[in-house]
Design a protein around this motif. Structure first.
Motif, PDB file in Angstrom:
ATOM      1  N   GLU A 108       0.831  -1.208   0.000  1.00 39.42           N
ATOM      2  CA  GLU A 108       0.000   0.000   0.000  1.00 39.42           C
ATOM      3  C   GLU A 108       0.866   1.260   0.000  1.00 39.42           C
ATOM      4  O   GLU A 108       0.559   2.242  -0.688  1.00 39.42           O
ATOM      5  CB  GLU A 108      -0.930  -0.015   1.208  1.00 39.42           C
ATOM      6  N   ILE A 109       1.957   1.241   0.770  1.00 38.74           N
ATOM      7  CA  ILE A 109       2.852   2.403   0.811  1.00 38.74           C
ATOM      8  C   ILE A 109       3.480   2.639  -0.558  1.00 38.74           C
ATOM      9  O   ILE A 109       3.528   3.768  -1.060  1.00 38.74           O
ATOM     10  CB  ILE A 109       3.946   2.197   1.887  1.00 38.74           C
ATOM     11  N   ALA A 131       2.409   1.719  -3.447  1.00 39.56           N
ATOM     12  CA  ALA A 131       1.422   2.129  -4.441  1.00 39.56           C
ATOM     13  C   ALA A 131       1.277   3.645  -4.467  1.00 39.56           C
ATOM     14  O   ALA A 131       1.042   4.241  -5.528  1.00 39.56           O
ATOM     15  CB  ALA A 131       0.083   1.465  -4.143  1.00 39.56           C
ATOM     16  N   ARG A 132       1.435   4.276  -3.301  1.00 40.91           N
ATOM     17  CA  ARG A 132       1.306   5.732  -3.199  1.00 40.91           C
ATOM     18  C   ARG A 132       2.652   6.431  -3.383  1.00 40.91           C
ATOM     19  O   ARG A 132       2.729   7.497  -4.009  1.00 40.91           O
ATOM     20  CB  ARG A 132       0.718   6.073  -1.833  1.00 40.91           C
ATOM     21  N   HIS A 133       3.720   5.818  -2.815  1.00 40.05           N
ATOM     22  CA  HIS A 133       5.057   6.407  -2.876  1.00 40.05           C
ATOM     23  C   HIS A 133       6.030   5.323  -3.356  1.00 40.05           C
ATOM     24  O   HIS A 133       6.715   4.691  -2.544  1.00 40.05           O
ATOM     25  CB  HIS A 133       5.485   6.949  -1.508  1.00 40.05           C
ATOM     26  N   PRO A 134       6.098   5.080  -4.660  1.00 39.89           N
ATOM     27  CA  PRO A 134       6.836   3.917  -5.199  1.00 39.89           C
ATOM     28  C   PRO A 134       8.338   3.960  -4.971  1.00 39.89           C
ATOM     29  O   PRO A 134       8.985   2.914  -5.094  1.00 39.89           O
ATOM     30  CB  PRO A 134       6.493   3.961  -6.693  1.00 39.89           C
ATOM     31  N   ARG A 135       8.928   5.097  -4.648  1.00 43.98           N
ATOM     32  CA  ARG A 135      10.380   5.162  -4.437  1.00 43.98           C
ATOM     33  C   ARG A 135      10.766   4.928  -2.977  1.00 43.98           C
ATOM     34  O   ARG A 135      11.936   5.051  -2.611  1.00 43.98           O
ATOM     35  CB  ARG A 135      10.895   6.531  -4.896  1.00 43.98           C
ATOM     36  N   THR A 136       9.816   4.576  -2.143  1.00 46.08           N
ATOM     37  CA  THR A 136      10.091   4.376  -0.714  1.00 46.08           C
ATOM     38  C   THR A 136      11.029   3.197  -0.493  1.00 46.08           C
ATOM     39  O   THR A 136      10.892   2.139  -1.105  1.00 46.08           O
ATOM     40  CB  THR A 136       8.777   4.126   0.054  1.00 46.08           C
ATOM     41  N   LYS A 137      11.984   3.393   0.395  1.00 41.07           N
ATOM     42  CA  LYS A 137      12.877   2.321   0.837  1.00 41.07           C
ATOM     43  C   LYS A 137      12.752   2.148   2.350  1.00 41.07           C
ATOM     44  O   LYS A 137      12.476   3.096   3.078  1.00 41.07           O
ATOM     45  CB  LYS A 137      14.334   2.644   0.493  1.00 41.07           C
ATOM     46  N   VAL A 138      12.985   0.908   2.795  1.00 44.89           N
ATOM     47  CA  VAL A 138      13.018   0.595   4.230  1.00 44.89           C
ATOM     48  C   VAL A 138      14.417   0.099   4.566  1.00 44.89           C
ATOM     49  O   VAL A 138      14.890  -0.889   3.991  1.00 44.89           O
ATOM     50  CB  VAL A 138      11.981  -0.483   4.605  1.00 44.89           C
ATOM     51  N   LEU A 139      15.066   0.793   5.479  1.00 41.38           N
ATOM     52  CA  LEU A 139      16.419   0.442   5.902  1.00 41.38           C
ATOM     53  C   LEU A 139      16.328  -0.239   7.267  1.00 41.38           C
ATOM     54  O   LEU A 139      15.989   0.392   8.272  1.00 41.38           O
ATOM     55  CB  LEU A 139      17.276   1.710   5.992  1.00 41.38           C
ATOM     56  N   ALA A 199      -2.995  -0.295   9.588  1.00 43.15           N
ATOM     57  CA  ALA A 199      -2.793   0.948  10.332  1.00 43.15           C
ATOM     58  C   ALA A 199      -1.413   1.523  10.062  1.00 43.15           C
ATOM     59  O   ALA A 199      -1.240   2.749   9.949  1.00 43.15           O
ATOM     60  CB  ALA A 199      -2.986   0.706  11.823  1.00 43.15           C
ATOM     61  N   VAL A 200      -0.403   0.650   9.956  1.00 38.01           N
ATOM     62  CA  VAL A 200       0.947   1.113   9.636  1.00 38.01           C
ATOM     63  C   VAL A 200       0.954   1.790   8.273  1.00 38.01           C
ATOM     64  O   VAL A 200       1.511   2.886   8.102  1.00 38.01           O
ATOM     65  CB  VAL A 200       1.951  -0.059   9.653  1.00 38.01           C
ATOM     66  N   ALA A 201       0.316   1.160   7.292  1.00 41.52           N
ATOM     67  CA  ALA A 201       0.302   1.708   5.943  1.00 41.52           C
ATOM     68  C   ALA A 201      -0.358   3.080   5.901  1.00 41.52           C
ATOM     69  O   ALA A 201       0.177   4.031   5.313  1.00 41.52           O
ATOM     70  CB  ALA A 201      -0.426   0.746   5.002  1.00 41.52           C
ATOM     71  N   VAL A 203       1.892   5.724   7.690  1.00 38.26           N
ATOM     72  CA  VAL A 203       3.073   6.074   6.890  1.00 38.26           C
ATOM     73  C   VAL A 203       2.678   6.938   5.700  1.00 38.26           C
ATOM     74  O   VAL A 203       3.294   7.977   5.426  1.00 38.26           O
ATOM     75  CB  VAL A 203       3.822   4.810   6.426  1.00 38.26           C
ATOM     76  N   VAL A 204       1.659   6.529   4.982  1.00 34.87           N
ATOM     77  CA  VAL A 204       1.233   7.288   3.807  1.00 34.87           C
ATOM     78  C   VAL A 204       0.810   8.698   4.209  1.00 34.87           C
ATOM     79  O   VAL A 204       1.151   9.690   3.542  1.00 34.87           O
ATOM     80  CB  VAL A 204       0.085   6.555   3.071  1.00 34.87           C
ATOM     81  N   GLY A 205       0.070   8.801   5.306  1.00 37.63           N
ATOM     82  CA  GLY A 205      -0.347  10.120   5.773  1.00 37.63           C
ATOM     83  C   GLY A 205       0.831  11.019   6.102  1.00 37.63           C
ATOM     84  O   GLY A 205       0.823  12.220   5.789  1.00 37.63           O
TER      85      GLY A 205
END
Length: 405
Positions: A237-238, A240-248, A344-346, A349-351
């Protein structure tokens, strides 16, 4: 006072309890007290050293073997090493402590030092850090058995005064060990804000090839209680809204179910896993992040509080009354999601990514909350007040027991 701080975990080993013990030892020494730290040998760390005004002694230790279980952790124990009880008792006898501050209720050094204190009638303060719980039914049953058959009887003999760090710990210790308000203190986790104020020394984004897209940093060892799965399941879901997101993901991986789940969901390329990093590098990771989160299975520990203090928007999963006497308000001075709730996490984060101004405001208020209520200087003074009270009570009891002529 002559204070002995005891913890199987201590720097250069990284981890919340290790850094808390070190921060408090340094604070005790700064206030003019004589401090000795006793810990387990680790890596190439010297067996004995003077640092920050106190002495550290590392006893020979045996590492827990890797058995291929999901609870395989990097643990070291001193009791199996021949002669360690004698070494510890000689060390304590030479130091002549007024009080012991033990960290961790189920580690052998706490038990050995606590037994010495009981024989010598030295008061003991015990901080409970980790709770023996698991979502796995077999492990959960094993942990309940260990608590009932081993830990609780030993703690009864040591008879410490407990430091409980949050509501989860209060409820757990009441249920498992019979701890009450009469033999415990509720103190927040101390956060070394001075450490977090250091200028970042690493270009985390460049080193990990992340670029300038949204970055979520998830800092802390990956264990079953902090498995990162809610974050991974939120990623579709994240992205889909922000496709360049990375998780470190920063920390040792003891439980890799989140990587397998990422493969299943097709989001593995969004994850970058670094392993453990030195403590001095932590501010650089927080500075690089847009959002920090790792306490998504229930909790808000040292790493989350440090991220909040650093001024980075941080998501956790605790109740608003988690810290007695400290008001948490979701959306104001903390960002809360239900435990294990990927949806809820998604949405959270998106917000935050959609509204940088709101994100910055929450981050600023989070920093103010931690610096006002969890700062090391404030919490260390409370520890010293309790330690002094324990010493005074012991002295009064000893004086009263002396027969009058």
């Amino acid at each position: 006072m002559r204070i002995v701080v005891v913890n199987n975990f201590f720097p250069p080993r990284v981890g919340g309890s290790a850094h808390m013990a070190a921060s408090l030892a340094q604070s005790y020494a700064r206030e003019g007290h004589d401090v000795l730290v006793v810990t387990a040998a680790y890596g190439q760390a010297p067996r004995s050293e003077e640092r920050d005004g106190y002495r550290i002694v590392r006893l020979p230790a045996a590492k827990m073997p890797k058995l291929g279980w999901s609870i395989d952790f990097d643990l070291s124990f001193t009791a199996p090493v021949p002669g360690n009880r004698r070494r510890l008792y000689r060390l304590l006898h030479e130091f002549q402590p007024d009080v012991l501050h033990l960290h961790g209720q189920f580690f052998d050094l706490s038990w050995l030092a606590g037994a010495y204190a009981r024989k010598q009638r030295i008061p003991v303060l015990l901080t409970v850090h980790t709770l023996l719980v698991s979502d796995n039914p077999a492990y959960s049953a094993l942990f309940r058995l260990l608590d009932a058959a081993v830990v609780r009887p030993i703690l009864r003999r040591i008879n410490p005064r407990y430091v409980l760090l949050d509501k989860l710990g209060v409820d757990y210790c009441a249920r498992r060990y019979g701890v009450t308000a009469r033999n415990s203190e509720r103190l927040p986790i101390p956060v070394d804000t001075e450490h977090l104020d250091h200028t970042p020394i690493r270009d985390v984004r460049a080193e990990n090839g992340i670029g300038d897209g949204p970055l979520i940093v998830s800092l802390g060892h990956v264990i079953p209680l902090r498995d990162r799965i809610p974050l991974v399941e939120a990623l579709p879901e994240i992205l889909a809204r922000h496709p360049r997101t990375k998780v470190l993901v920063v920390g040792r991986v003891y439980h890799d179910a989140f990587l397998r789940r990422a493969e299943e969901l097709g989001v593995r390329e969004a994850l970058v896993v670094t392993g453990a990093v030195p403590r001095q590098d932590v501010p650089s990771y927080f500075a690089a992040a847009d959002i920090v989160t790792h306490d998504l299975n229930g909790g808000c520990g040292t790493a989350s509080l440090e991220a909040m203090a650093s001024g980075t928007a941080t998501i956790a999963s605790v109740a608003e009354d988690n810290y007695p006497g400290i008001d948490l308000c979701d959306g104001e001075n903390i960002l809360l999601v239900p435990p294990d709730d990927a949806s809820a996490v998604a949405s959270t984060v998106v917000g935050l990514l959609d509204d940088p101004q709101r994100r910055a405001g929450i981050a600023r208020r989070q920093s103010g909350l931690v610096r006002g209520s969890f700062a090391l200087g404030v919490v260390a003074k409370e520890h010293l007040r309790i330690l002094e009270g324990l010493c005074s009570s012991t002295t009064s009891a000893a004086t009263a027991s002396v027969p009058r002529s």
